[in-house]
Design a protein around this motif. Structure first.
Motif, PDB file in Angstrom:
ATOM      1  N   ILE A  94      45.519  18.179  -0.589  1.00 47.40           N
ATOM      2  CA  ILE A  94      46.811  17.582  -0.265  1.00 47.40           C
ATOM      3  C   ILE A  94      46.869  16.234  -0.972  1.00 47.40           C
ATOM      4  O   ILE A  94      46.153  15.299  -0.609  1.00 47.40           O
ATOM      5  CB  ILE A  94      46.963  17.416   1.257  1.00 47.40           C
ATOM      6  N   CYS A  95      47.695  16.147  -2.003  1.00 50.43           N
ATOM      7  CA  CYS A  95      47.733  14.945  -2.848  1.00 50.43           C
ATOM      8  C   CYS A  95      48.901  14.048  -2.474  1.00 50.43           C
ATOM      9  O   CYS A  95      49.919  14.506  -1.948  1.00 50.43           O
ATOM     10  CB  CYS A  95      47.852  15.338  -4.321  1.00 50.43           C
ATOM     11  N   ARG A  96      48.763  12.771  -2.774  1.00 56.06           N
ATOM     12  CA  ARG A  96      49.871  11.828  -2.659  1.00 56.06           C
ATOM     13  C   ARG A  96      50.601  11.797  -4.001  1.00 56.06           C
ATOM     14  O   ARG A  96      50.014  12.030  -5.057  1.00 56.06           O
ATOM     15  CB  ARG A  96      49.368  10.428  -2.311  1.00 56.06           C
ATOM     16  N   TYR A  97      51.855  11.439  -3.945  1.00 59.40           N
ATOM     17  CA  TYR A  97      52.687  11.426  -5.152  1.00 59.40           C
ATOM     18  C   TYR A  97      52.085  10.541  -6.243  1.00 59.40           C
ATOM     19  O   TYR A  97      52.036  10.925  -7.409  1.00 59.40           O
ATOM     20  CB  TYR A  97      54.089  10.950  -4.789  1.00 59.40           C
ATOM     21  N   THR A 130      36.821  27.335  -3.766  1.00 58.08           N
ATOM     22  CA  THR A 130      38.195  27.271  -4.271  1.00 58.08           C
ATOM     23  C   THR A 130      38.521  25.868  -4.765  1.00 58.08           C
ATOM     24  O   THR A 130      39.178  25.700  -5.797  1.00 58.08           O
ATOM     25  CB  THR A 130      39.181  27.678  -3.171  1.00 58.08           C
ATOM     26  N   MET A 131      38.055  24.854  -4.032  1.00 59.50           N
ATOM     27  CA  MET A 131      38.286  23.480  -4.487  1.00 59.50           C
ATOM     28  C   MET A 131      37.587  23.209  -5.821  1.00 59.50           C
ATOM     29  O   MET A 131      38.084  22.429  -6.644  1.00 59.50           O
ATOM     30  CB  MET A 131      37.804  22.486  -3.425  1.00 59.50           C
ATOM     31  N   ASP A 132      36.443  23.847  -6.037  1.00 57.62           N
ATOM     32  CA  ASP A 132      35.782  23.717  -7.340  1.00 57.62           C
ATOM     33  C   ASP A 132      36.681  24.267  -8.445  1.00 57.62           C
ATOM     34  O   ASP A 132      36.802  23.668  -9.520  1.00 57.62           O
ATOM     35  CB  ASP A 132      34.445  24.455  -7.330  1.00 57.62           C
ATOM     36  N   PHE A 133      37.309  25.418  -8.175  1.00 58.56           N
ATOM     37  CA  PHE A 133      38.253  25.968  -9.154  1.00 58.56           C
ATOM     38  C   PHE A 133      39.415  25.004  -9.371  1.00 58.56           C
ATOM     39  O   PHE A 133      39.815  24.724 -10.515  1.00 58.56           O
ATOM     40  CB  PHE A 133      38.799  27.321  -8.690  1.00 58.56           C
ATOM     41  N   VAL A 134      39.979  24.491  -8.282  1.00 55.17           N
ATOM     42  CA  VAL A 134      41.152  23.629  -8.371  1.00 55.17           C
ATOM     43  C   VAL A 134      40.834  22.351  -9.138  1.00 55.17           C
ATOM     44  O   VAL A 134      41.557  21.961 -10.068  1.00 55.17           O
ATOM     45  CB  VAL A 134      41.671  23.298  -6.955  1.00 55.17           C
ATOM     46  N   VAL A 135      39.748  21.689  -8.748  1.00 59.38           N
ATOM     47  CA  VAL A 135      39.369  20.443  -9.422  1.00 59.38           C
ATOM     48  C   VAL A 135      38.996  20.716 -10.871  1.00 59.38           C
ATOM     49  O   VAL A 135      39.362  19.952 -11.776  1.00 59.38           O
ATOM     50  CB  VAL A 135      38.207  19.760  -8.665  1.00 59.38           C
ATOM     51  N   GLY A 136      38.271  21.821 -11.106  1.00 63.29           N
ATOM     52  CA  GLY A 136      37.897  22.162 -12.478  1.00 63.29           C
ATOM     53  C   GLY A 136      39.094  22.454 -13.346  1.00 63.29           C
ATOM     54  O   GLY A 136      39.162  22.014 -14.510  1.00 63.29           O
ATOM     55  N   LEU A 160      42.139  15.543  -9.733  1.00 65.15           N
ATOM     56  CA  LEU A 160      42.544  15.832  -8.369  1.00 65.15           C
ATOM     57  C   LEU A 160      41.491  15.285  -7.396  1.00 65.15           C
ATOM     58  O   LEU A 160      40.303  15.259  -7.723  1.00 65.15           O
ATOM     59  CB  LEU A 160      42.701  17.337  -8.168  1.00 65.15           C
ATOM     60  N   PRO A 161      41.897  14.855  -6.210  1.00 61.09           N
ATOM     61  CA  PRO A 161      40.931  14.292  -5.259  1.00 61.09           C
ATOM     62  C   PRO A 161      39.968  15.358  -4.745  1.00 61.09           C
ATOM     63  O   PRO A 161      40.340  16.527  -4.565  1.00 61.09           O
ATOM     64  CB  PRO A 161      41.815  13.758  -4.125  1.00 61.09           C
ATOM     65  N   GLU A 162      38.740  14.951  -4.509  1.00 54.68           N
ATOM     66  CA  GLU A 162      37.748  15.859  -3.951  1.00 54.68           C
ATOM     67  C   GLU A 162      38.065  16.125  -2.476  1.00 54.68           C
ATOM     68  O   GLU A 162      38.519  15.231  -1.758  1.00 54.68           O
ATOM     69  CB  GLU A 162      36.346  15.259  -4.069  1.00 54.68           C
ATOM     70  N   THR A 199      41.196  15.487   2.306  1.00 54.50           N
ATOM     71  CA  THR A 199      42.599  15.099   2.090  1.00 54.50           C
ATOM     72  C   THR A 199      43.452  15.369   3.325  1.00 54.50           C
ATOM     73  O   THR A 199      44.404  14.633   3.591  1.00 54.50           O
ATOM     74  CB  THR A 199      43.195  15.809   0.872  1.00 54.50           C
ATOM     75  N   LEU A 200      43.142  16.412   4.093  1.00 50.72           N
ATOM     76  CA  LEU A 200      43.877  16.638   5.340  1.00 50.72           C
ATOM     77  C   LEU A 200      43.562  15.528   6.335  1.00 50.72           C
ATOM     78  O   LEU A 200      44.459  15.008   7.011  1.00 50.72           O
ATOM     79  CB  LEU A 200      43.522  17.997   5.946  1.00 50.72           C
ATOM     80  N   GLY A 201      42.280  15.148   6.433  1.00 52.71           N
ATOM     81  CA  GLY A 201      41.906  14.068   7.334  1.00 52.71           C
ATOM     82  C   GLY A 201      42.593  12.754   6.985  1.00 52.71           C
ATOM     83  O   GLY A 201      43.060  12.031   7.868  1.00 52.71           O
ATOM     84  N   LEU A 202      42.661  12.454   5.685  1.00 47.77           N
ATOM     85  CA  LEU A 202      43.320  11.214   5.265  1.00 47.77           C
ATOM     86  C   LEU A 202      44.819  11.271   5.550  1.00 47.77           C
ATOM     87  O   LEU A 202      45.429  10.264   5.923  1.00 47.77           O
ATOM     88  CB  LEU A 202      43.072  10.978   3.774  1.00 47.77           C
ATOM     89  N   TRP A 203      45.434  12.443   5.364  1.00 44.94           N
ATOM     90  CA  TRP A 203      46.861  12.590   5.656  1.00 44.94           C
ATOM     91  C   TRP A 203      47.118  12.346   7.135  1.00 44.94           C
ATOM     92  O   TRP A 203      48.035  11.604   7.508  1.00 44.94           O
ATOM     93  CB  TRP A 203      47.334  13.989   5.257  1.00 44.94           C
TER      94      TRP A 203
END
Length: 533
Positions: free
Chosen positions: A194-197, A273-279, A288-290, A311-315
């Motif tokens: 979940i990214c910030r703008y 999946t996050m490895d795919f996304v970040v990669g 992209l944030p880890e 990112t969910l925790g930070l949101w």
């Protein structure tokens, strides 16, 4: 392409997108990413793409409306003789109304898709007797409707954008295409992060070229995620599904084993999946944030959630915890609690109000079901009570001569935290709230571990060969996790050692997956787990 590790994605869609992105002029590369993102979304959700478009246009217009109100307020404050307090109050009320409209529209779409059947079932015992005298029948059983892929993720990004415009952290974007790409970037729309703008919107539009370093380091992350998926997540899937479908038919030993294996499965599927996304982001020049940072090395429950789904925790921290904590009623409650219980205990006590809002929201965000509500309440209780325990430990450990930085204390903390996590995941994976309680009750009532050694595990789909492969894979994960914790391993570090090293790593991981991976006859592949939340 429901899985990022499908042949369609890795063998066709991603390479075609990379080729088209690289060969067209830099200023138009964002169009390729946007077209690929909508094509990916359409391939999974079909006509439901209209809801993504509606959310995008809605937050674009409401963001511009907020921007105009902010500008109008600034101009009004410059007027000679203006009553600054009245001007601020008048505009603030309208800004809050516009922000509320934007949040309600997007949350309304999310609620319609995910929570209507659950709400109808939950309210039925209360609503039915109240409405019966008027001849009104409460619809206890409401059919659910298919939700667009990633709606839980892009809705939170949309809300964060509007709130940040309202808070004037960012300026409302006049470019609808840039906002659309921010919400729909294809690697992240299905499972985040979940990214910030201000984290991704600008760099997505920049059209950075694909470089040898970005391609190499990105490919290593993708292959590492592929290994997690096929060596661990797929391998334990049959056992996990069988045990959790039984609602407590197995003894405590098997239940706890299934809970531990599900915890590992969820981690390897989601972090893979996050490895795919970040990669993939690295390939296109996007950082992209880890979303994970070795969560199983945590010593406390709160630390675990600082390392898991970051990112969910930070949101939730920025858009739920802080607003609730800083609200006037909670401030008054905090003042009274500190007077009654002291500064430390009082602060922990009143923090429970905001924590409850966070964890109730966290549970429901994952899904509409009693198990998710219990999951949220469980973690609320663990973390809130842990805050009280920490205050007591700080006071009493020195008096009792206990070294909190000692090896034994740290080891006990790790073991305790792992136990807490496994219990939480048993609740999370159960098919319902009652089933979760039944599974836990069976584990306590019948804690026998004999079923772990009588052949039951093999009958549930985990053979001795699978167990050996699983243990080796977990040992490798542990070693890499330790190296990452100490900053001694990363794809970028491999590149700096030798430009050939990432290529060799990718080849090694690929052949390991081909030889030892769990796929084909006898295995049930894992559906993307967080894509369903």
């Amino acid at each position: 392409m429901t899985s990022y590790f499908s042949l369609a994605m890795l063998g066709a869609f991603l390479p075609a997108t990379m080729l088209a992105y690289q060969i067209i002029p830099r200023r138009a590369r964002w169009v390729v990413l946007l077209a690929a993102s909508y094509a990916f979304f359409w391939s999974i959700s079909g006509a439901l793409i209209v809801y993504l478009l509606a959310a995008t246009v809605t937050i674009w217009l409401i963001g511009l409306g907020l921007s105009r109100l902010i500008q109008a307020r600034a101009e009004a404050l410059k007027e000679p003789g203006a009553d600054r307090r009245a001007v601020k109050h008048w505009h603030q009320r309208r800004m809050k109304a516009v922000l509320a409209l934007g949040i309600l529209v997007n949350m309304g779409m999310l609620f319609s898709f995910k929570y209507v059947p659950f709400t109808a079932r939950t309210l039925a015992p209360l609503a039915t007797p109240l409405l019966a005298p008027f001849g009104i029948t409460w619809p206890e059983h409401v059919a659910g409707i298919a939700a667009p892929i990633g709606i839980s993720f892009y809705t939170l990004q949309a809300i964060s954008y509007l709130v940040d415009v309202y808070r004037q952290r960012i300026t409302a974007d006049t470019n609808l295409g840039r906002l659309a790409l921010y919400l729909a970037f294809f690697p992240q729309i299905m499972e985040g992060p979940i990214c910030r703008y201000d984290q991704t919107a600008g760099v997505l539009m920049a059209g950075n070229p694909i470089t040898a370093e970005g391609l190499s380091t990105g490919a290593v992350r993708i292959c590492w995620g592929l290994a997690k998926q096929y060596l661990v997540a797929n391998r334990v899937n049959m056992l996990v599904k069988a045990v959790f479908a039984s609602s407590g038919s197995y003894g405590g030993g098997i239940t706890l084993l299934a809970g531990a294996l599900y915890t590992l499965q969820l981690y390897c599927d989601f972090s893979g999946t996050m490895d795919f996304v970040v990669g993939t982001g690295r390939i296109f020049g996007v950082r992209l944030p880890e979303n994970f940072r070795q969560p199983f090395f945590s010593r406390t429950a709160s630390e675990f959630w600082q390392r898991w789904h970051i990112t969910l925790g930070l949101w939730l921290r920025d858009y739920v915890f802080y607003p609730v904590s800083l609200s006037t009623p909670v401030k008054h409650a905090g003042h009274a609690a500190r007077k009654l219980l002291g500064n430390h205990m009082g602060s922990v006590a009143v923090s429970g109000i905001a924590l409850l809002a966070v964890w109730f929201g966290n549970g429901l965000w994952h899904g509409a079901g009693g198990q998710y509500v219990l999951f949220g309440l469980y973690w609320f209780a663990v973390i809130w009570l842990g805050g009280f325990a920490e205050v007591l430990a700080q006071e009493w450990c020195p008096r009792l001569g206990i070294r909190r930085d000692g090896t034994v204390w740290r080891a006990l903390q790790h073991v305790r935290t792992l136990g807490i996590v496994v219990v939480g995941e048993i609740i999370f994976r159960a098919p319902g709230g009652r089933a979760a309680l039944k599974l836990l009750a069976e584990a306590v009532r019948n804690p026998s571990i004999s079923s772990l050694f009588d052949g039951t595990v093999a009958k549930l789909g985990l053979s001795s060969a699978d167990a050996v492969c699983l243990l080796i894979a977990l040992a490798a994960l542990l070693v890499v996790g330790l190296m990452r914790e100490r900053g001694a391993w990363s794809a970028e570090r491999l590149w700096r050692v030798s430009h050939l090293a990432p290529c060799l790593m990718c080849c090694a991981l690929f052949f390991i997956v081909i030889i030892f991976g769990a796929y084909g006859t006898g295995y049930v592949p894992v559906d993307p787990m967080y894509a369903s939340f």
